[in-house]
Design an enzyme around this catalytic site. Structure first.
Site, PDB file in Angstrom:
ATOM      1  N   GLU A 337       0.802  -1.229   0.000  1.00  0.00           N
ATOM      2  CA  GLU A 337       0.000   0.000   0.000  1.00  0.00           C
ATOM      3  C   GLU A 337       0.841   1.288   0.000  1.00  0.00           C
ATOM      4  OE1 GLU A 337      -3.879  -1.707   2.353  1.00  0.00           O
ATOM      5  OE2 GLU A 337      -2.142  -1.241   3.581  1.00  0.00           O
TER       6      GLU A 337
HETATM    7  C1  TNX Z   1      -4.381  -4.411   4.532  1.00  0.00           C
HETATM    8  S1  TNX Z   1      -2.874  -6.602   3.450  1.00  0.00           S
HETATM    9  C2  TNX Z   1      -3.089  -4.255   5.014  1.00  0.00           C
HETATM   10  C3  TNX Z   1      -2.888  -3.988   6.445  1.00  0.00           C
HETATM   11  C4  TNX Z   1      -4.183  -3.908   7.198  1.00  0.00           C
HETATM   12  C5  TNX Z   1      -5.134  -4.960   6.688  1.00  0.00           C
HETATM   13  C6  TNX Z   1      -6.422  -5.021   7.454  1.00  0.00           C
HETATM   14  C7  TNX Z   1      -1.735  -5.615   3.613  1.00  0.00           C
HETATM   15  C8  TNX Z   1      -0.487  -6.033   3.029  1.00  0.00           C
HETATM   16  N1  TNX Z   1      -1.964  -4.462   4.260  1.00  0.00           N
HETATM   17  O1  TNX Z   1      -2.130  -2.822   6.614  1.00  0.00           O
HETATM   18  O2  TNX Z   1      -3.923  -4.101   8.543  1.00  0.00           O
HETATM   19  O3  TNX Z   1      -5.410  -4.702   5.350  1.00  0.00           O
HETATM   20  O4  TNX Z   1      -7.177  -6.133   7.058  1.00  0.00           O
END
Ligand code: TNX
Length: 523
Positions: A337
């Site tokens: 992200e």
């Molecule tokens: C996505 S999946 C994220 C996390 C959050 C999660 C909550 C991913 C690599 N990053 O930062 O905690 O969703 O479900």
């Protein structure tokens, strides 16, 4: 009546009384194929009889290796509290007498691989053979599940300890069978992590991925950058008190895991998800201004300053110190992200971090977004949402860890009434969690591209260990089976019966589980 006759009559009466008392309590199991083993072994041949542990049962180990002997000691530790028996652990080169347990590590058992075992139970003796100590350890986990569930109690039980006879030959489908715990959003201490490790080991999982840093908290001591923990570790989601592991505590976790054949994969999430670091050191920000500590649950708002050399001095120190206390082969660099990092800066950053990880002798793992960079030697990519990234990863010669959020995110609610968890990737009931296959999930990805499976547990909504258990159980055993058992042997209708019998195990171990109505739970 003669004295001899009186004695015979008393013996008969005594025997009948003894048998009836025991049979009221339990029938010794005699059909090994009915055992509720999770994960399901590769092959089970039932023998029809039963073996019983008794107060003189000893554990003999045939091997030069200390590790094999340690598995014997671990087994004795598992069996002692509930049975009250002594279980001496002794080295031997000969076949032990009847009534004992025999662990054999043998260089000729190559067909069992690094983690496979053969467990042979006759009326006389229990034998576990393996090529490597890990195999002995997994044979022990199987034996543990074959014994009455009461074996898990910490106080002595007045029951007989029978095991059905037969032969189990078993080895895993994937080399990497893991779970991730997010200790950043909420912090969990060393004892909690040890319990997590024990729960994974019982289901033959072999990796614990610790998500050690994120926007809300930095959880591992870095001696050359102390404010990461004194400042960055000082809070958590909701404004709680936070916490962190000293390097000594981290080592304690690593060693505890190693004794249970679990590799710790530490993750430092970069270049996004870094607000805790950006709040600790002004110089990590492009504007040279410290960020405020963050206790909310938004994602994607933070980034390291990717064109600043100070950032690479920071990353170098962190990876150097972490690699030095991590005996396992992997360092996870996050990479997910990166919404606040320009794409070209992100690629430049990941390329440089990749070199740093390599410099310190480790293999890099990153979330799927890292496939945008120029991946070099043996990268491992963790797929979680975007199929295009998964396909790009294999194009670039990477191996995949399969963590599709819609199937395996342990922080997803079971249904709309679940008191804990999120639901951005849907609701994941225990059947849905089981009903998928890693090699069928993305068109174009098959077993040769897959290193393994991992179930991540993000902790935004989890405050205490009971909450962790509620999200793990009953889904985690299914993920363990997906990682271990042959695809063609897996079947939900049959699995759910086995899982139903594990509630006794959950109760004995005082595990706070979600009693899904998809399962007919057995008392
Ligand atoms: C996505 S999946 C994220 C996390 C959050 C999660 C909550 C991913 C690599 N990053 O930062 O905690 O969703 O479900």
């Amino acid at each position: 009546m003669t004295k001899k006759m009186i004695n015979s009559v008393l013996l008969v009466i005594g025997t009948i009384a003894f048998l009836s008392i025991n049979s009221c309590k339990q029938q010794p199991p005699t059909d090994l194929s009915k055992a509720a083993l999770i994960p399901l072994p590769v092959s089970i041949e039932a023998g029809g009889g039963s073996f019983a542990l008794y107060d003189q049962t000893k554990i003999y180990v045939s091997s030069e290796s200390n590790e094999a002997f340690d598995v014997g000691i671990y087994l004795a530790g598992l069996l002692k509290p509930a049975t009250g028996f002594g279980f001496k652990v002794l080295p031997t080169n000969a076949i032990p007498d009847n009534g004992n347990i025999f662990l054999i590590l043998s260089g000729s058992q190559t067909q069992l691989g690094d983690e496979g075992y053969e467990l042979v139970i006759t009326d006389e003796i229990i034998t576990i053979k393996a090529f490597k100590p890990a195999g002995l350890f997994y044979g022990v986990q199987t034996l543990r599940q074959l014994l009455p569930m009461e074996i898990e109690t910490k106080s002595q039980q007045q029951i007989s300890w029978h095991v059905a006879t037969g032969t189990i030959t078993d080895y895993p489908r994937y080399a990497y069978r893991g779970s991730m715990l997010d200790v950043s959003r909420h912090f969990f201490g060393v004892d909690d992590i040890k319990r997590y490790i024990d729960l994974l080991a019982a289901y033959k999982m072999n990796v614990l991925h610790l998500h050690l840093s994120d926007d809300q908290g930095w959880r591992i001591e870095i001696k050359s950058w102390p404010k990461l923990t004194t400042v960055g570790g000082s809070t958590a989601v909701g404004g709680g008190k936070g916490g962190f592991y000293t390097q000594e505590q981290y080592t304690e976790i690593v060693n505890y895991a190693k004794e249970r054949y679990i590799t710790i994969v530490p993750e430092i999430d970069l270049p996004g998800h870094t607000n805790a670091a950006l709040a600790s050191y002004a110089g990590l920000n492009c504007d040279n201004k410290k960020r405020e500590l963050y206790t909310g649950t938004k994602v994607g708002f933070s980034t390291l300053c990717t064109r600043n050399e100070n950032t690479y001095a920071f990353v170098d120190s962190v990876i150097r110190e972490l690699a030095a206390i991590t005996p396992g082969p992997f360092i996870h660099i996050g990479g997910d992200e990166p919404h606040s990092t320009e794409k070209e800066d992100y690629i430049y950053f990941i390329n440089r971090v990749q070199d740093i990880v390599q410099l310190y002798g480790k293999q890099m793992i990153g979330w799927e977004e890292i496939v945008q960079a120029d991946l070099k030697t043996n990268p491992v990519v963790q797929y979680w949402a975007n199929e295009k990234y998964a396909l790009k990863a294999i194009e670039k010669g990477a191996k995949l860890i399969m963590s599709p959020a819609w199937k395996i995110y342990l922080d997803m609610q079971y249904d709309s009434t679940s008191p804990l968890g999120l639901h951005w990737a849907g609701y994941i009931e225990v059947d849905s969690a089981y009903l998928w296959d890693p090699a069928q999930y993305v068109d174009g990805i098959s077993d040769e591209n897959i290193l393994g499976v991992e179930c991540p547990l993000w902790s935004e909504t989890l405050l205490q260990f009971d909450d962790i258990e509620y999200m793990l159980f009953p889904r985690m055993p299914g993920y363990a089976e997906i990682g271990w058992s042959p695809a063609e042997k897996r079947n939900w209708e049959e699995y759910k019966v086995r899982l139903g019998k594990h509630s006794a195990w959950f109760e004995v171990k005082k595990i706070n589980y979600y009693p899904s109505d998809k399962i007919n739970w057995q008392e």
